[in-house]
Motif scaffolding. Sequence first.
Motif, PDB file in Angstrom:
ATOM      1  N   SER A  44       0.799  -1.189  -0.045  1.00  0.00           N
ATOM      2  CA  SER A  44      -0.102  -0.087   0.022  1.00  0.00           C
ATOM      3  C   SER A  44       0.529   1.406  -0.021  1.00  0.00           C
ATOM      4  N   ASN A  45       2.074   0.942   0.363  1.00  0.00           N
ATOM      5  CA  ASN A  45       3.005   2.459   0.327  1.00  0.00           C
ATOM      6  C   ASN A  45       3.950   2.319  -0.965  1.00  0.00           C
ATOM      7  N   ASP A  46       3.342   1.517  -1.920  1.00  0.00           N
ATOM      8  CA  ASP A  46       4.196   1.518  -3.346  1.00  0.00           C
ATOM      9  C   ASP A  46       5.543   1.179  -3.015  1.00  0.00           C
ATOM     10  N   GLY A  47       5.709   0.249  -2.478  1.00  0.00           N
ATOM     11  CA  GLY A  47       7.128  -0.176  -2.216  1.00  0.00           C
ATOM     12  C   GLY A  47       7.831  -0.859  -3.485  1.00  0.00           C
ATOM     13  N   ALA A  48       9.086  -0.303  -3.677  1.00  0.00           N
ATOM     14  CA  ALA A  48       9.848  -0.697  -4.704  1.00  0.00           C
ATOM     15  C   ALA A  48      10.147  -1.998  -4.786  1.00  0.00           C
ATOM     16  N   PRO A  49      10.613  -2.235  -6.022  1.00  0.00           N
ATOM     17  CA  PRO A  49      11.182  -3.880  -6.169  1.00  0.00           C
ATOM     18  C   PRO A  49      12.561  -3.828  -5.446  1.00  0.00           C
ATOM     19  N   ALA A  79      21.583  -8.829  -0.657  1.00  0.00           N
ATOM     20  CA  ALA A  79      22.234  -7.360  -0.168  1.00  0.00           C
ATOM     21  C   ALA A  79      21.116  -6.311  -0.195  1.00  0.00           C
ATOM     22  N   ALA A  80      21.441  -5.279   0.621  1.00  0.00           N
ATOM     23  CA  ALA A  80      20.333  -4.127   0.783  1.00  0.00           C
ATOM     24  C   ALA A  80      20.811  -3.281  -0.365  1.00  0.00           C
ATOM     25  N   ARG A  81      19.598  -2.808  -0.847  1.00  0.00           N
ATOM     26  CA  ARG A  81      19.682  -1.730  -2.039  1.00  0.00           C
ATOM     27  C   ARG A  81      20.607  -0.293  -1.641  1.00  0.00           C
ATOM     28  N   LYS A  82      21.493  -0.104  -2.595  1.00  0.00           N
ATOM     29  CA  LYS A  82      22.418   1.045  -2.058  1.00  0.00           C
ATOM     30  C   LYS A  82      21.742   2.271  -2.949  1.00  0.00           C
ATOM     31  N   PHE A 107      18.978   0.423   1.803  1.00  0.00           N
ATOM     32  CA  PHE A 107      17.610   0.034   1.885  1.00  0.00           C
ATOM     33  C   PHE A 107      17.340  -1.417   2.170  1.00  0.00           C
ATOM     34  N   PRO A 108      17.143  -1.886   3.149  1.00  0.00           N
ATOM     35  CA  PRO A 108      16.720  -3.625   3.198  1.00  0.00           C
ATOM     36  C   PRO A 108      15.474  -3.908   2.568  1.00  0.00           C
ATOM     37  N   LEU A 109      15.381  -5.187   2.018  1.00  0.00           N
ATOM     38  CA  LEU A 109      14.010  -5.574   1.642  1.00  0.00           C
ATOM     39  C   LEU A 109      13.039  -5.551   2.943  1.00  0.00           C
ATOM     40  N   PHE A 110      11.884  -5.517   2.655  1.00  0.00           N
ATOM     41  CA  PHE A 110      10.888  -5.690   4.101  1.00  0.00           C
ATOM     42  C   PHE A 110      11.139  -6.708   4.669  1.00  0.00           C
ATOM     43  N   VAL A 111      11.325  -7.908   4.208  1.00  0.00           N
ATOM     44  CA  VAL A 111      11.313  -9.123   4.974  1.00  0.00           C
ATOM     45  C   VAL A 111      12.523  -9.000   5.888  1.00  0.00           C
ATOM     46  N   ILE A 112      13.730  -8.369   5.801  1.00  0.00           N
ATOM     47  CA  ILE A 112      14.934  -8.230   6.561  1.00  0.00           C
ATOM     48  C   ILE A 112      14.132  -7.486   7.783  1.00  0.00           C
ATOM     49  N   ALA A 113      13.450  -6.341   7.496  1.00  0.00           N
ATOM     50  CA  ALA A 113      12.966  -5.554   8.528  1.00  0.00           C
ATOM     51  C   ALA A 113      11.963  -6.277   9.505  1.00  0.00           C
ATOM     52  N   TRP A 114      11.120  -7.194   8.840  1.00  0.00           N
ATOM     53  CA  TRP A 114       9.867  -7.942   9.691  1.00  0.00           C
ATOM     54  C   TRP A 114      10.860  -8.846  10.580  1.00  0.00           C
ATOM     55  N   SER A 115      11.893  -9.691   9.825  1.00  0.00           N
ATOM     56  CA  SER A 115      12.479 -10.890  10.564  1.00  0.00           C
ATOM     57  C   SER A 115      13.253 -10.160  11.853  1.00  0.00           C
TER      58      SER A 115
END
Length: 83
Positions: free
Chosen positions: A13-18, A53-56, A72-80
């Motif tokens: 819903s936040n228009d998360g980027a790939p 790897a996180a997006r630079k 910028f990490p993938l959302f899965v990293i933040a969730w875990s």
Amino acid sequence: METLREAYQMARSNDGAPGIDGVTFEAIEESGAESFLVQIRDELVTNTYRPMAARKKEIPKDGGRKSVSCRFPLFVIAWSRGR
């Protein structure tokens, strides 16, 4: 699974980027979002999840004369990490 689904919906819903892998929400949903989330959950539970790897991204500062490097990490990293 509820937390993982909620994280996915928030990013969607936040228009998360790939992510760094280039996979879009549309591609995930074409293959089945639920099976994607189940796979991630299983990898997290069995401790076999290996984040990419996180997006630079270079962000211009001071009128473009300087820049700051952000990752910028993938959302899965933040969730875990929030578990």
